[in-house]
Scaffold this motif. Structure first.
Motif, PDB file in Angstrom:
ATOM      1  N   ARG A 109      47.917  30.823  39.413  1.00  0.00           N
ATOM      2  CA  ARG A 109      48.504  30.958  38.086  1.00  0.00           C
ATOM      3  C   ARG A 109      48.455  29.653  37.294  1.00  0.00           C
ATOM      4  O   ARG A 109      48.209  29.652  36.081  1.00  0.00           O
ATOM      5  N   ARG A 127      34.299  42.276  37.233  1.00  0.00           N
ATOM      6  CA  ARG A 127      35.565  42.571  37.905  1.00  0.00           C
ATOM      7  C   ARG A 127      35.311  43.368  39.181  1.00  0.00           C
ATOM      8  O   ARG A 127      35.939  43.114  40.221  1.00  0.00           O
ATOM      9  N   ALA A 149      36.102  42.292  43.137  1.00  0.00           N
ATOM     10  CA  ALA A 149      36.841  43.135  44.078  1.00  0.00           C
ATOM     11  C   ALA A 149      36.040  43.385  45.351  1.00  0.00           C
ATOM     12  O   ALA A 149      36.603  43.471  46.446  1.00  0.00           O
ATOM     13  N   GLU A 159      46.248  39.878  34.909  1.00  0.00           N
ATOM     14  CA  GLU A 159      46.481  40.807  36.022  1.00  0.00           C
ATOM     15  C   GLU A 159      46.154  40.149  37.358  1.00  0.00           C
ATOM     16  O   GLU A 159      46.899  40.303  38.338  1.00  0.00           O
ATOM     17  N   LEU A 160      45.046  39.419  37.401  1.00  0.00           N
ATOM     18  CA  LEU A 160      44.629  38.770  38.646  1.00  0.00           C
ATOM     19  C   LEU A 160      45.598  37.657  39.043  1.00  0.00           C
ATOM     20  O   LEU A 160      45.859  37.443  40.232  1.00  0.00           O
ATOM     21  N   GLU A 182      48.815  37.660  38.256  1.00  0.00           N
ATOM     22  CA  GLU A 182      50.040  38.352  38.665  1.00  0.00           C
ATOM     23  C   GLU A 182      49.939  38.850  40.101  1.00  0.00           C
ATOM     24  O   GLU A 182      50.921  38.824  40.855  1.00  0.00           O
ATOM     25  N   SER A 183      48.747  39.281  40.498  1.00  0.00           N
ATOM     26  CA  SER A 183      48.556  39.812  41.850  1.00  0.00           C
ATOM     27  C   SER A 183      48.246  38.729  42.876  1.00  0.00           C
ATOM     28  O   SER A 183      48.087  39.024  44.062  1.00  0.00           O
ATOM     29  N   GLY A 184      48.131  37.479  42.431  1.00  0.00           N
ATOM     30  CA  GLY A 184      47.898  36.375  43.355  1.00  0.00           C
ATOM     31  C   GLY A 184      46.445  36.097  43.668  1.00  0.00           C
ATOM     32  O   GLY A 184      46.143  35.215  44.473  1.00  0.00           O
ATOM     33  N   VAL A 185      45.533  36.815  43.030  1.00  0.00           N
ATOM     34  CA  VAL A 185      44.105  36.576  43.263  1.00  0.00           C
ATOM     35  C   VAL A 185      43.688  35.239  42.666  1.00  0.00           C
ATOM     36  O   VAL A 185      42.845  34.524  43.212  1.00  0.00           O
TER      37      VAL A 185
END
Length: 231
Positions: A72, A42, A46, A63-64, A66-69
């Motif tokens: 989906r 992780r 980053a 989480e990734l 949800e944040s757009g990384v």
């Protein structure tokens, strides 16, 4: 041959390696994989540069996404992996089916091999297990920690001690011939971790990245996942 780049928790390493020939034959792409403790992977994600695909715990992937990384709609589960106990191949098999027997087995060992207690999923959990068993101080001199579970198990397989034992994700034990799986951690101290894959939103090769995610999570690779230790 061009490559799809991958960052992955070590629990999926053997599976990815087993499926790589099929992926290359179907896509014309190899897999440039980096494997290690989930926390370390992780941090590497980053820091950049971004890979095409990641395989990490379901919670981190959520989480990734949800944040757009991560895209989906590319997210899919590989399955669950138990944290388990290992011994050097050929050594007597201890009993670890209860908290009491696990405690006895650890106290009887003269070295204990496991992955990073701060960054690796199994390492973090095992550190909490020995605290719960009330033996952390007693076995502290015996602890041998490594950056990831595969390295811990490879070193266990060549251990010089008379009675070594280890703990990591079950898939990392099954993958190596020099160690033997004893059993998953007993009820009350057990951990089952879901691993999930997804395509990085910045991937320059989204189509082939999606193909890799489909391969490692599809019904077609279900038998390979089971053999590797996923359920």
């Amino acid at each position: 041959m061009p490559n799809i780049s991958l960052l992955s928790g070590g629990a999926a390493q053997a599976l990815v390696k087993a499926l790589e020939p099929a992926f290359a034959a179907a896509s014309g792409y190899g897999i440039d994989g980096t494997f290690g403790a989930v926390g370390a992977m992780r941090a590497k994600l980053a820091a950049g540069p971004a890979p095409d695909v990641v395989i990490l715990t379901a919670a981190i992937i959520a989480e990734l996404a949800e944040s757009g990384v991560i895209l989906r709609d590319s997210v899919a589960d590989l399955g669950d992996v138990a944290t388990a106990v290992a011994i050097r191949a050929g050594d007597p098999m201890p009993s670890v089916g209860s908290a009491a027997s696990l405690r006895e087995a650890l106290l009887a060992a003269d070295a204990i091999y496991f992955p990073d207690p701060k960054l690796a999923t199994a390492g973090v959990h095992f550190a909490s297990v020995i605290e719960k068993l009330g033996i952390a101080a007693a076995i502290a001199p015996l602890l041998r920690t490594f950056p990831n579970g595969m390295t811990a198990m490879a070193t266990l397989s060549e251990a010089a001690e008379a009675r070594p034992i280890g703990c990591t994700q079950m898939t990392e034990i099954i993958a190596l011939t020099g160690v033997s799986l004893v059993d998953a951690l007993p009820e009350g101290l057990d951990l089952s971790t879901r691993y999930t894959a997804g395509v990085i939103a910045l991937s320059a090769n989204e189509a082939n990245a999606r193909d890799l995610v489909r391969l490692v999570t599809s019904e077609a690779s279900q038998d390979a996942r089971r053999r590797a230790g996923f359920v």
